[in-house]
Design an enzyme around this catalytic site. Structure first.
Site, PDB file in Angstrom:
ATOM      1  N   ASP A   1      81.604  21.284  48.175  1.00 42.28           N
ATOM      2  CA  ASP A   1      81.181  22.288  49.170  1.00 42.28           C
ATOM      3  C   ASP A   1      79.682  22.578  49.115  1.00 42.28           C
ATOM      4  O   ASP A   1      79.008  22.285  48.135  1.00 42.28           O
ATOM      5  CB  ASP A   1      81.962  23.587  48.971  1.00 42.28           C
ATOM      6  CG  ASP A   1      81.785  24.172  47.570  1.00 42.28           C
ATOM      7  OD1 ASP A   1      81.696  23.395  46.601  1.00 42.28           O
ATOM      8  OD2 ASP A   1      81.728  25.409  47.446  1.00 42.28           O
TER       9      ASP A   1
ATOM     10  N   GLU B   1      83.889  25.212  45.428  1.00 34.82           N
ATOM     11  CA  GLU B   1      83.503  25.666  44.086  1.00 34.82           C
ATOM     12  C   GLU B   1      82.697  26.954  44.165  1.00 34.82           C
ATOM     13  O   GLU B   1      82.838  27.844  43.341  1.00 34.82           O
ATOM     14  CB  GLU B   1      82.691  24.569  43.368  1.00 34.82           C
ATOM     15  CG  GLU B   1      82.341  24.895  41.915  1.00 34.82           C
ATOM     16  CD  GLU B   1      81.164  25.819  41.763  1.00 34.82           C
ATOM     17  OE1 GLU B   1      81.228  26.757  40.944  1.00 34.82           O
ATOM     18  OE2 GLU B   1      80.158  25.652  42.481  1.00 34.82           O
TER      19      GLU B   1
HETATM   20 NI    NI Z   1      77.069  23.819  41.724  1.00 34.37          NI
END
Ligand code: NI
Length: 391
Positions: free
Chosen positions: A80, A138
Site C-alpha cells: 500500500d 500496512e
Molecule cells: Ni513502510
C-alpha cells in the site's frame, strides 16, 4: 549449469527498476490496491505459481512448490501507499494525486516479484514451498491480521517468515538486522473530555474542557518519564486535539487522539491502563467527565535469533560482513509483527539512502525516494536467505 544468484539478479536489474517505477506511478491506499494486486496476480500466474487473490480484500498469495519436499517459507511484501501528495519531479512520479509510495512499499513489491520469478525458474533449488504474501494496508487498517485469519499461514502450514523494508536511515549498500524486538507495538488512543459550556468571561459557571485537556496532556508526560524504567522504551504521544468554537466561549468538549508504543505486550497493557487512569483522575478532579477508547494496531515486531542469523549470513555474502550492521530499534510499528507472532522469522532493513542521488528524505516525506541500487541488494539477500532456509 550452476546457479549464480548474483549474476541472475544483476541481469534483472533493469526489470527491478521498471517494476518499482510502475508501482510508484500508480500508488493505491490500503485495501484499495486493486490495480497493484492485478499486476501482481498476473505476473505470479504467468510464472506458473498457484495464485489466490482477494485475501484480506486486496491481498495476493502466490504458492511456489519446490521439486523436493521440505519446509514452507513465507516471504512478505506490503503493497500500500500513503495519503501524501508527491513533490518529487521524477519521470515516475505518482499519477494518482494525493497518494504516494512514500515508504518504499513499491520497492518491496518489485523485489518480491523478482525473487518469485527467479525461484519459479529454479524449482530444483527449492526443497519445500515458498509462499509469496503480498499484503495490503500496512500503513492504515492493517492487512496482516486479516490475511492470517483468512488462512495465509495454513495449507501448506508456514514454518518461518521473512520480510524486508528499504530503509532511508541506512546508506545504500548496508543491511540492518536485529534479534528480538525491532519495531514497537502501536495503539491508537482517543480521549474525550467533557465539560460544560458557558461564557468565556465567566468560567466559574461552566467546566472548561480545554483547561482540563491541558492538564491531561501535561500529566500524560509523567507516564513515560516517571512510571517506565529508564532502560525500557515507551511512547505516549498526543498528535491531534480538537475543541472549542470561539474565543469567548468555554469549550464543553475536547477530543484528543494519540498513539501509545512499547516493546512488550506487558508494558503496552500497563501504559494503556495508566493513560486511562490519568485521564480519569484529572478530568474528575477538575469537575469534568471523560471517555477513553483505544484501538490496537499491532504487537511489536520480534525477530527470531536463528532466522536473524540466517539473514545476517546471507546479507554478509551479498554486501560484505562489514556492511551488515545491527539495526537501531525504532518505535515505529509494522504489522509484519502478526506473522512473526505465529512463526519464527526475521524482518530486516535494506539501506536505501544516498544523498548524492537525492535519496535522503525520511519515510513518509513528500520527497521520499530511494537509491534503486537497493533493489538488487534486497532481492539477493532475500533470495539467498530463502534458498539457505530451504536447502
Ligand atoms: Ni513502510
Amino acid at each position: 549449469m550452476t546457479f549464480d544468484l548474483n549474476r541472475e539478479i544483476d541481469g534483472l536489474r533493469g526489470e527491478l527498476v521498471r517494476l518499482r517505477r510502475d508501482f510508484h506511478r500508480h500508488p493505491e491506499l490500503g485495501f484499495q490496491e486493486n490495480r497493484t494486486a492485478g499486476v501482481i496476480a498476473k505476473r505470479l500466474t504467468d510464472m506458473g505459481l498457484e495464485v489466490n487473490t482477494g485475501i484480506a480484500k486486496t491481498g495476493v498469495i502466490g504458492l511456489l512448490k519446490g521439486e523436493k519436499p521440505g519446509r514452507t517459507l513465507l516471504l512478505r511484501a506490503d503493497i500500500d501507499a500513503l495519503p501524501i501528495s508527491e513533490r518529487n519531479r521524477v519521470s515516475y512520479r505518482s499519477r494518482n494525486e494525493g497518494v504516494m509510495h512514500a515508504c518504499g512499499h513499491d520497492a518491496h513489491i518489485a523485489v518480491l516479484l523478482t525473487a518469485a520469478s527467479v525461484l519459479a525458474r529454479h524449482r530444483d533449488l527449492v526443497n519445500g514451498n515458498v509462499k509469496f504474501a503480498f499484503q495490503p494496508a500496512e500503513e492504515q487498517g492493517g492487512g496482516a491480521k486479516p490475511m492470517i485469519e483468512e488462512g495465509v499461514l495454513r495449507d501448506p502450514d508456514v514454518d518461518a517468515a521473512l520480510g524486508l523494508h528499504v530503509w532511508n536511515n541506512l546508506p545504500v549498500g548496508v543491511v540492518g538486522i536485529r534479534t528480538g524486538p525491532t519495531f514497537a507495538s502501536a495503539d491508537e488512543i482517543k480521549i474525550t473530555i467533557k465539560g460544560r459550556g458557558g461564557h468565556g468571561a465567566m468560567p466559574h459557571q461552566g467546566v472548561d474542557a480545554i483547561a482540563i485537556a491541558g492538564q491531561v496532556i501535561t500529566t500524560l508526560q509523567n507516564i513515560v518519564s516517571r512510571t517506565v524504567s529508564p532502560l525500557e522504551s515507551a511512547v505516549v504521544t498526543i498528535g491531534k486535539i480538537e475543541g472549542g468554537t470561539a474565543f469567548n466561549v468555554l469549550a464543553d468538549r475536547v477530543v484528543m487522539k494519540g498513539t501509545v508504543r512499547a516493546y512488550s505486550m506487558e508494558l503496552r497493557k500497563n501504559l494503556l491502563e495508566r493513560v486511562e487512569r490519568v485521564v480519569q483522575g484529572v478530568a474528575l478532579a477538575l469537575g469534568g467527565e471523560y471517555e477513553f477508547e483505544s484501538r490496537f494496531a499491532c504487537p511489536p515486531v520480534v525477530n527470531d535469533a536463528r532466522m536473524t542469523k540466517l539473514v545476517g549470513k546471507a546479507a554478509a555474502s551479498v554486501v560484505g560482513k562489514d556492511k551488515v550492521v545491527t539495526a537501531e530499534p525504532t518505535m515505529g510499528a509494522d504489522d509484519m509483527s502478526y506473522f512473526l507472532e505465529k512463526v519464527p522469522g526475521c524482518y530486516f532493513r535494506v539501506g536505501s539512502a544516498n544523498p548524492g542521488k537525492g535519496a535522503d528524505k525520511p519515510h513518509h516525506h513528500p520527497e521520499f525516494d530511494i537509491d534503486e541500487e537497493a533493489l538488487p541488494i534486497a532481492a539477493k539477500v532475500m533470495l539467498k536467505a530463502a534458498l539457505d532456509y530451504l536447502r
